[in-house]
Enzyme design. Sequence first.
Site, PDB file in Angstrom:
ATOM      1  N   GLU A 146       0.669  -1.246   0.051  1.00 37.35           N
ATOM      2  CA  GLU A 146      -0.059   0.055   0.108  1.00 37.35           C
ATOM      3  C   GLU A 146       0.951   1.021  -0.150  1.00 37.35           C
ATOM      4  OE1 GLU A 146      -3.734  -2.047   2.881  1.00 37.35           O
ATOM      5  OE2 GLU A 146      -2.448  -0.288   3.523  1.00 37.35           O
ATOM      6  N   ASP A 156      -6.149   8.706  10.450  1.00 33.22           N
ATOM      7  CA  ASP A 156      -4.949   8.166  10.916  1.00 33.22           C
ATOM      8  C   ASP A 156      -4.395   8.597  12.376  1.00 33.22           C
ATOM      9  OD1 ASP A 156      -3.717   6.450   8.414  1.00 33.22           O
ATOM     10  OD2 ASP A 156      -4.103   8.434   7.253  1.00 33.22           O
TER      11      ASP A 156
END
Lengths: 275, 374
Positions: free
Chosen positions: A51, A62
């Site tokens: 990724e 995040d």
Amino acid sequence: MPTSRITARFDKVRAEGRAALVSYIMAGDPDLETSYKALCALRDNGADIIELGAPFTDPMADGPAIQRAGQRSLKAGTKLTDVLALATRFREDDQDTPLILMGYANPVFHLGYEAFADAAADAGIDGTILVDLPPEEDHELREAYARHEISVIRLATPTTTDKRIAKVAEGASGFLYYVAVAGVTGSGSADPEDIREGVERARRVSGLPVCVGFGVRTGEQAAAMAAIADGVVVGSAFVDHVRTSLEAGTPDEIPSKIGALAAELSGALADAGRN
Amino acid sequence: MPLVLELEDEYRAAKKDPAFLSQMDDLWRNYVGRPSPLYHAERMTEHFGGPKIYFKRDELNHTGAHKINNCLGQVLLAMRMGKKRIIAETGAGQHGVATATVCARFGLQCVVFMGATDVERQKPNVFRMKMLGAEIVPVSSGTGTLKDAMNEALRDWVTNVHDTFYVIGTAAGPHPYPELVRDFQSVIGQEAKSQLMEREGRLPDAVVACIGGGSNAIGLFHPFIEDEGVRLIGVEASGHGIETGEHAAALNGGRPGILHGNKTYLLQTDDGQIIDAHSISAGLDYPGIGPEHAFLRDSGRAEYLTCTDKEALEGFQLCTRLEGIIPALEPAHAIARLGDICETMDKDQILIMNLCGRGDKDIFSVAEHLGMEI
């Protein structure tokens, strides 16, 4: 239609009787040259799927590690087109390792879904995870992807209901990303037994491989997750090596540190096999 | 996603529940002080020599702004859902203070996320929130401003969703928030409409409000959307001027994009990265705008003007001197545009402006900008 790189990779991993190592790094953190070397180090040390993070100013899903990675990348001037150029470069001598672009919707929307789909396909991107684009809102993106072999990879969590998982699965391809803990990337780890049922349900409903992530940092944790998942995602632990190397004043060591962690994780997954 | 879907279901049920509505009504009346007066600003009217100007006095609400209308509604919803912990984001601190106030009233735990930069420049409100029992979490990620506080609140919410309710202060964020905020703030426009009907026996010709995320404006506009003869006019903060790039005018100086779960106009770079907003008024300092305003603009139903920092300061002083009302810097933006708006209207017409907040919180920064000592 030829088999996609993602499907081929899961077939290979399954044949080897183990779970896949899905690794994450932020493109352009701290610069694109280092990211290229880190990508190669990941592949050379057993990462099955990579990724590639695309930085965004407002990474609301995040935790601190990936937030800071994004800020470092933005500070270095990384644009979405740079992330695609990095993929293009990686594809020059790697035709097999699936590359997933992971980020947020706005930079992709701003470039235009059609333009992005064309450019991503050219760059050899196999799928995208846009964490703030829910299934209800991604039909335009999927239409743009339809002419190419780009997968829309979606997220499911332990709070995802039965009804919801069907919606998440509809139109998803490649694999499902199962978020093991309620929270943001890099937060505390989950007990595999607590989420076994959720993962099995996600696999059954979607008919896709299910990769589990959020909070997996060590070979031991990865091996434990492999008991229930088709793949294990590790992100913040890789990104932390960038930070610690920068703080130690040894940015040259970033690729080797990342390679060493990939080796540890892939070794643990090979030893663990699949239940 | 499940969390916002659950919220939507609960809201649909609450809207039909007479007990919920009457509790809300009682608190609005006796705790907030609603209905807020509709005041004929006589000297302002004379000054501009145009239409009759009315102020909707939402600055007289408890806590000094319109923010509490929405906080009350959302906190009552949170209690219906059995949530004991309330989180909120705040920029200037007005929404944080209003949320902390309602939490104190109901004995709920309250955590307010605030950009580290804003914690520094909004000390009086930080102190108020602390006195009210809220925990303040300074957010230094990103650029340490309102949008980062919102990111951090969203992160907290997904982590603690089992016991936590997120009270969003503006008409933005993921569905159903823009609708929730609009509905709870619509009390402004509904009251204004019936108050004017009582006073003048007619609808206004224009309604005017300042716009950051757009909660007070949508609250004023919404009950008039179907009344085609009523002009809806929003005033965005253009900071140092749109051409300088340092502004907060998402509609006039931004482009369509996706942020915080909604598609709307955003301040952004050529690469789709979000740019920090700038305004003298921290309450207008948001790089986006509620999606319904984006719709009203694109459909041509509403007009959106701009006002610079400097003009807002002039509006602030004008209102203070002419009406004896010290406005917050946010509505001072709307006040500053009244002259231009009045020029497009006739003397026998009527305009309502929402005076959405009072200026006590701004006296320090106004003094600084005017070079005066307190």
